[in-house]
Design a protein around this motif. Sequence first.
Motif, PDB file in Angstrom:
ATOM      1  N   GLN A 129      66.531  -4.655  34.245  1.00 36.94           N
ATOM      2  CA  GLN A 129      65.119  -4.934  33.980  1.00 36.94           C
ATOM      3  C   GLN A 129      64.565  -3.803  33.144  1.00 36.94           C
ATOM      4  OE1 GLN A 129      62.497  -4.925  37.308  1.00 36.94           O
ATOM      5  NE2 GLN A 129      60.767  -5.657  36.115  1.00 36.94           N
ATOM      6  N   ASP A 130      64.046  -4.162  32.000  1.00 38.50           N
ATOM      7  CA  ASP A 130      63.479  -3.187  31.066  1.00 38.50           C
ATOM      8  C   ASP A 130      62.052  -3.639  30.783  1.00 38.50           C
ATOM      9  OD1 ASP A 130      63.179  -1.163  29.259  1.00 38.50           O
ATOM     10  OD2 ASP A 130      64.511  -2.005  27.743  1.00 38.50           O
ATOM     11  N   GLY A 131      61.114  -3.157  31.601  1.00 40.03           N
ATOM     12  CA  GLY A 131      59.748  -3.658  31.512  1.00 40.03           C
ATOM     13  C   GLY A 131      59.734  -5.114  31.934  1.00 40.03           C
ATOM     14  N   PRO A 132      59.092  -5.967  31.178  1.00 42.03           N
ATOM     15  CA  PRO A 132      59.057  -7.386  31.557  1.00 42.03           C
ATOM     16  C   PRO A 132      60.325  -8.146  31.149  1.00 42.03           C
ATOM     17  CG  PRO A 132      57.740  -7.033  29.592  1.00 42.03           C
ATOM     18  CD  PRO A 132      58.206  -5.671  30.047  1.00 42.03           C
ATOM     19  N   ARG A 133      61.226  -7.487  30.419  1.00 43.16           N
ATOM     20  CA  ARG A 133      62.419  -8.156  29.908  1.00 43.16           C
ATOM     21  C   ARG A 133      63.644  -7.836  30.760  1.00 43.16           C
ATOM     22  NH1 ARG A 133      64.371  -7.001  24.574  1.00 43.16           N
ATOM     23  NH2 ARG A 133      64.617  -4.952  25.463  1.00 43.16           N
ATOM     24  N   ILE A 134      64.583  -8.755  30.746  1.00 40.05           N
ATOM     25  CA  ILE A 134      65.909  -8.516  31.312  1.00 40.05           C
ATOM     26  C   ILE A 134      66.847  -8.396  30.120  1.00 40.05           C
ATOM     27  CG2 ILE A 134      67.781  -9.427  32.723  1.00 40.05           C
ATOM     28  CD1 ILE A 134      65.299  -8.786  34.357  1.00 40.05           C
ATOM     29  N   GLY A 148      65.572   4.861  36.969  1.00 39.17           N
ATOM     30  CA  GLY A 148      65.152   3.511  36.615  1.00 39.17           C
ATOM     31  C   GLY A 148      66.274   2.493  36.685  1.00 39.17           C
ATOM     32  N   PHE A 149      67.518   2.942  36.759  1.00 44.63           N
ATOM     33  CA  PHE A 149      68.646   2.023  36.857  1.00 44.63           C
ATOM     34  C   PHE A 149      68.755   1.460  38.275  1.00 44.63           C
ATOM     35  CE2 PHE A 149      73.228   0.946  36.681  1.00 44.63           C
ATOM     36  CZ  PHE A 149      73.220   0.207  35.521  1.00 44.63           C
ATOM     37  N   TYR A 150      68.489   2.329  39.266  1.00 41.21           N
ATOM     38  CA  TYR A 150      68.586   1.912  40.666  1.00 41.21           C
ATOM     39  C   TYR A 150      67.535   0.857  40.985  1.00 41.21           C
ATOM     40  CZ  TYR A 150      71.791   5.684  41.913  1.00 41.21           C
ATOM     41  OH  TYR A 150      72.873   6.496  42.015  1.00 41.21           O
ATOM     42  N   GLY A 151      67.996  -0.215  41.595  1.00 45.30           N
ATOM     43  CA  GLY A 151      67.096  -1.271  42.003  1.00 45.30           C
ATOM     44  C   GLY A 151      66.620  -2.160  40.867  1.00 45.30           C
ATOM     45  N   ARG A 152      67.053  -1.879  39.653  1.00 47.59           N
ATOM     46  CA  ARG A 152      66.619  -2.666  38.497  1.00 47.59           C
ATOM     47  C   ARG A 152      67.804  -3.201  37.709  1.00 47.59           C
ATOM     48  NH1 ARG A 152      62.497   0.753  35.313  1.00 47.59           N
ATOM     49  NH2 ARG A 152      61.986  -1.265  34.429  1.00 47.59           N
ATOM     50  N   SER A 153      68.976  -3.138  38.298  1.00 47.62           N
ATOM     51  CA  SER A 153      70.170  -3.617  37.604  1.00 47.62           C
ATOM     52  C   SER A 153      70.865  -4.683  38.442  1.00 47.62           C
ATOM     53  CB  SER A 153      71.142  -2.463  37.341  1.00 47.62           C
ATOM     54  OG  SER A 153      71.630  -1.951  38.562  1.00 47.62           O
ATOM     55  N   MET A 154      71.720  -5.432  37.782  1.00 51.12           N
ATOM     56  CA  MET A 154      72.526  -6.430  38.470  1.00 51.12           C
ATOM     57  C   MET A 154      73.936  -6.383  37.888  1.00 51.12           C
ATOM     58  SD  MET A 154      72.007 -10.531  38.946  1.00 51.12           S
ATOM     59  CE  MET A 154      72.509 -11.015  37.305  1.00 51.12           C
ATOM     60  N   HIS A 155      74.879  -5.954  38.718  1.00 56.64           N
ATOM     61  CA  HIS A 155      76.292  -5.968  38.349  1.00 56.64           C
ATOM     62  C   HIS A 155      76.859  -7.301  38.829  1.00 56.64           C
ATOM     63  CE1 HIS A 155      75.498  -1.672  38.186  1.00 56.64           C
ATOM     64  NE2 HIS A 155      76.650  -1.494  37.574  1.00 56.64           N
ATOM     65  N   ALA A 156      77.323  -8.117  37.923  1.00 52.44           N
ATOM     66  CA  ALA A 156      77.840  -9.438  38.280  1.00 52.44           C
ATOM     67  C   ALA A 156      79.279  -9.575  37.812  1.00 52.44           C
ATOM     68  CB  ALA A 156      76.977 -10.524  37.639  1.00 52.44           C
ATOM     69  N   GLN A 157      80.130 -10.008  38.723  1.00 53.95           N
ATOM     70  CA  GLN A 157      81.514 -10.311  38.385  1.00 53.95           C
ATOM     71  C   GLN A 157      81.584 -11.777  38.001  1.00 53.95           C
ATOM     72  OE1 GLN A 157      83.571  -7.748  38.259  1.00 53.95           O
ATOM     73  NE2 GLN A 157      81.925  -6.513  39.081  1.00 53.95           N
ATOM     74  N   GLY A 158      82.326 -12.089  36.946  1.00 52.59           N
ATOM     75  CA  GLY A 158      82.471 -13.474  36.517  1.00 52.59           C
ATOM     76  C   GLY A 158      83.229 -14.296  37.541  1.00 52.59           C
ATOM     77  N   ASN A 159      82.927 -15.574  37.603  1.00 51.77           N
ATOM     78  CA  ASN A 159      83.606 -16.440  38.560  1.00 51.77           C
ATOM     79  C   ASN A 159      84.979 -16.880  38.066  1.00 51.77           C
ATOM     80  OD1 ASN A 159      82.902 -18.204  36.568  1.00 51.77           O
ATOM     81  ND2 ASN A 159      81.907 -19.684  37.898  1.00 51.77           N
ATOM     82  N   ASN A 160      85.399 -16.382  36.943  1.00 53.09           N
ATOM     83  CA  ASN A 160      86.704 -16.728  36.373  1.00 53.09           C
ATOM     84  C   ASN A 160      87.777 -15.720  36.775  1.00 53.09           C
ATOM     85  OD1 ASN A 160      85.535 -14.663  34.989  1.00 53.09           O
ATOM     86  ND2 ASN A 160      86.451 -15.198  33.041  1.00 53.09           N
ATOM     87  N   LEU A 161      87.561 -15.028  37.855  1.00 53.47           N
ATOM     88  CA  LEU A 161      88.465 -13.994  38.320  1.00 53.47           C
ATOM     89  C   LEU A 161      89.834 -14.578  38.677  1.00 53.47           C
ATOM     90  CD1 LEU A 161      88.393 -10.936  39.148  1.00 53.47           C
ATOM     91  CD2 LEU A 161      87.968 -11.758  41.463  1.00 53.47           C
ATOM     92  N   ASP A 215      73.995  -1.618  42.810  1.00 56.14           N
ATOM     93  CA  ASP A 215      72.610  -2.007  42.539  1.00 56.14           C
ATOM     94  C   ASP A 215      71.639  -1.569  43.622  1.00 56.14           C
ATOM     95  OD1 ASP A 215      73.543  -3.220  40.238  1.00 56.14           O
ATOM     96  OD2 ASP A 215      73.711  -5.186  41.176  1.00 56.14           O
ATOM     97  N   ALA A 216      72.124  -1.441  44.856  1.00 63.51           N
ATOM     98  CA  ALA A 216      71.254  -1.108  45.987  1.00 63.51           C
ATOM     99  C   ALA A 216      71.198   0.394  46.257  1.00 63.51           C
ATOM    100  CB  ALA A 216      71.726  -1.850  47.236  1.00 63.51           C
ATOM    101  N   CYS A 217      71.773   1.199  45.376  1.00 64.66           N
ATOM    102  CA  CYS A 217      71.743   2.666  45.518  1.00 64.66           C
ATOM    103  C   CYS A 217      72.500   3.131  46.761  1.00 64.66           C
ATOM    104  CB  CYS A 217      70.311   3.186  45.574  1.00 64.66           C
ATOM    105  SG  CYS A 217      69.219   2.482  44.361  1.00 64.66           S
ATOM    106  N   LEU A 218      73.562   2.449  47.103  1.00 59.77           N
ATOM    107  CA  LEU A 218      74.362   2.804  48.272  1.00 59.77           C
ATOM    108  C   LEU A 218      75.636   3.520  47.808  1.00 59.77           C
ATOM    109  CD1 LEU A 218      73.846  -0.534  50.230  1.00 59.77           C
ATOM    110  CD2 LEU A 218      72.769   1.684  50.697  1.00 59.77           C
ATOM    111  N   ASP A 219      75.467   4.741  47.323  1.00 58.79           N
ATOM    112  CA  ASP A 219      76.578   5.476  46.716  1.00 58.79           C
ATOM    113  C   ASP A 219      77.710   5.751  47.695  1.00 58.79           C
ATOM    114  OD1 ASP A 219      75.158   5.397  44.362  1.00 58.79           O
ATOM    115  OD2 ASP A 219      74.625   7.518  44.388  1.00 58.79           O
ATOM    116  N   ASP A 220      77.406   6.121  48.932  1.00 58.25           N
ATOM    117  CA  ASP A 220      78.467   6.393  49.907  1.00 58.25           C
ATOM    118  C   ASP A 220      79.269   5.130  50.199  1.00 58.25           C
ATOM    119  OD1 ASP A 220      77.790   9.074  50.075  1.00 58.25           O
ATOM    120  OD2 ASP A 220      76.462   8.773  51.794  1.00 58.25           O
TER     121      ASP A 220
END
Length: 175
Positions: free
Chosen positions: A128-133, A95-108, A42-47
């Motif tokens: 985030q797609d405009g004003p919508r998530i 537009g994906f960078y900085g506008r996405s959230m990858h979340a792992q479930g807590n049921n791991l 999500d933070a654009c830290l590819d390396d």
Amino acid sequence: MSAEQALEDAAARIAALEIRLAALEDDKAIRELLARYGHYADACLDDEYLALFTADCVMDVSSGAAPEPYEVIRWEGLDTMREFLAVRTAAHGDGFYGRSMHAQGNNLTIRVDGATAVANGYSFILHQDGPRIRLVSASVNEWHFVKVDGTWLIKERRRRMLGAPDTATILRASE
């Protein structure tokens, strides 16, 4: 109880505690690795993202779900993982960078066996797609890890969209 027996009992208790502590530390390290996975994406830290993987890593992901068009795509090795990142960027643009959230479930669930581990759980990608998530992806995951020089790394990730034919198999891999 003799002093010698008391020392032996104490040594046995300490050894058992060391084993339990190591198991807790491994579990915590794997959970933190998965948190960094999403954060780096999500933070654009590819390396930094790529540094979470072994050199011979595998990313095995599905798109679609049966009976709709269903496809499994595999990237093997760090060079092809770079291609995976390029595909992601091509599909979503900057537009994906900085506008996405990858979340792992807590049921791991995590099973550690020496220097290898398997984890299963859910993951979600929000965008985030405009004003919508909007929900981009809801999937099940099978993660394989190896411990290299004291550090856990991702050896393989198998991700299936909900409804994929092998969803249940993916979720049972750590049993």
